[in-house]
Enzyme design. Structure first.
Site, short mmCIF file in Angstrom:
data_model
loop_
_atom_site.label_atom_id
_atom_site.label_comp_id
_atom_site.label_asym_id
_atom_site.label_seq_id
_atom_site.Cartn_x
_atom_site.Cartn_y
_atom_site.Cartn_z
N TYR A 94 0.85 -1.19 0.00
CA TYR A 94 0.00 0.00 0.00
C TYR A 94 0.89 1.24 0.00
O TYR A 94 1.86 1.32 0.73
CB TYR A 94 -0.92 0.02 1.22
CG TYR A 94 -1.78 -1.21 1.30
CD1 TYR A 94 -2.57 -1.58 0.22
CD2 TYR A 94 -1.78 -2.01 2.44
CE1 TYR A 94 -3.36 -2.71 0.27
CE2 TYR A 94 -2.57 -3.14 2.50
CZ TYR A 94 -3.36 -3.49 1.42
OH TYR A 94 -4.13 -4.62 1.48
N HIS A 146 -6.21 2.13 -0.73
CA HIS A 146 -5.99 2.10 0.73
C HIS A 146 -5.96 3.52 1.30
O HIS A 146 -5.14 3.84 2.17
CB HIS A 146 -4.71 1.34 1.08
CG HIS A 146 -4.88 0.35 2.18
ND1 HIS A 146 -4.62 0.64 3.48
CD2 HIS A 146 -5.34 -0.92 2.17
CE1 HIS A 146 -4.88 -0.42 4.24
NE2 HIS A 146 -5.33 -1.38 3.46
#
Ligand code: MG
Length: 401
Positions: A159, A209
């Protein structure tokens, strides 16, 4: 009238067969040998959930009629007066899922039968590809395709992507640094590479994310539209959901949202205004099967599909609950899948299996899954200080993980 079956005891089983600490609630009943299992996994605060179940929920539910799930769920949700927080929601989920498991066992039917029966024989799943370069991601996508997977989430450098070119200030503290602008550029490059390499038929997904500012997330959703994602996940943080209106007006990239949601207010407007395409709440985080069933039915009225959260920090019991909802829901979209280890299958007999990109339920009554408690006890949960959540921008500012 048949004799009432009541809750006689509740215990929390904590175990860590892999990277994630898991919490499973076991509800014992007045009928000899009859018990149910429920997922209560809030992995980052696992001992808080344990205390919530053992010290607050257990004394409240002992003696309760196991048949009255709806009534008990509503009373558990307000029992502590303050409600809709992740710790208590997970504790409530442990009881709720276990009672659905018990109801299925008493009926002699798999849970999906109690929800309304099958809409399909198996559930599409997606798996996670990740690598340091676009070529490495492509290789992993191809490896999954060879195993029969047709839906693949593509990430590069986890992420937030990679930040190897970023310049930090002197004496910047440790942390999980990322550069949101570099992230956008690198991910678009990677997705373009993978799409052109593997062709149009494999379905690609991506999870932002919540790493971008709202306006940059909208820009990203527009830029990625040409690569035909199956969905773009967590483009915005829960705190910024009002921006979904602007995103919706500007792009047809399908949007999935919800794993951090605790409270119905967080998904109600996104559904009723048709601002997203997939709800992907974490079933234990929202309070169990009862509220998930309600949210799925509500979403169905607006043409929105389900994509329940299903990474490694959902216990196998929670994955079984996801799958029963998937098999039943008329508006099922897709199921995230974490590819369990051999140890997981040994510890959780009945854990569903994937064949050719589909996840199949078994035909056992209830959730159809059990736990080997002796084996689980050999893998105790440790104390962990999470590092991946200690995210910082290039100048060291704290930001959301
Ligand atoms: Mg996610």
């Amino acid at each position: 009238m048949p004799e009432k079956v009541t809750i006689t005891d509740v215990k929390v089983i904590l175990t860590q067969p892999g990277n994630s600490r898991l919490a499973v609630v076991k509800v014992m009943t007045s009928e000899p040998g009859l018990y149910g299992l429920g997922c209560a996994t809030f992995t980052q605060a696992i001992f808080a959930v344990q205390a919530a179940v053992e010290r607050h929920i257990r004394p409240f539910v002992i003696g309760w009629d196991v048949d009255r799930i709806e009534e008990l769920w509503n009373m558990m949700m307000v029992h502590a007066y303050w409600r809709n927080g992740p710790v208590m929601n997970n504790a409530i989920s442990g009881i709720d899922q276990a009672l659905w498991d018990i109801k299925g066992k008493r009926a002699g039917m798999p849970l999906y039968q109690l929800l309304g029966g099958k809409s399909r024989e198996a559930a599409y799943v997606y798996v996670h590809a990740n690598g340091p370069t676009p070529q490495a991601v492509e290789e992993q996508v191809r490896a999954y395709m060879e195993q029969g997977f047709r839906y693949i989430r593509v990430q590069m450098g986890g992420y937030g992507g990679q930040g190897d070119t970023m310049v930090r200030p002197d004496d910047a503290p440790d942390g999980a640094y990322f550069d949101p602008r570099a992230y956008s550029r690198n991910m678009l490059n990677m997705i373009e590479h993978v799409r052109s390499a593997v062709g149009p038929e494999v379905e690609l997904l991506h999870d932002i994310h919540e790493r971008l500012t709202p306006i940059h997330a909208i820009q990203f959703a527009k830029d990625v539209e040409q690569y035909d994602l199956f969905f773009l996940e967590d483009a915005l943080a829960p705190e910024d959901i009002a921006w979904f209106r602007q995103m919706r007006q500007q792009t047809a990239t399908p949007i999935a949202m919800g794993e951090l949601f605790n409270n119905p207010h967080e998904w109600r407007t996104l559904i009723s205004e048709r601002l997203i395409d997939f709800i992907r709440m974490h079933i234990s985080q929202m309070g169990g099967i009862t509220p998930a069933r309600n949210a799925a039915i509500f979403a169905n009225l607006f043409g929105i599909r389900t994509a329940w959260h299903g990474p490694e920090d959902t216990s196998p019991v929670g994955h079984a609950a996801n799958l029963h909802l998937d098999i039943w829901a008329p508006n099922f979209g897709i199921q995230e899948w974490y590819r369990p280890s051999e140890l997981d299958y040994e510890m959780f007999p009945g854990l569903p299996e994937v064949r050719n990109g589909y996840l199949y339920p078994n035909e056992q009554p209830g959730l159809g899954i059990d736990i080997n408690e002796e084996l689980a006890a050999k893998y105790p949960c440790g104390d962990i200080v999470e590092t991946w959540t200690q995210t910082r921008l290039p100048d060291g500012s704290p930001t959301r993980p």
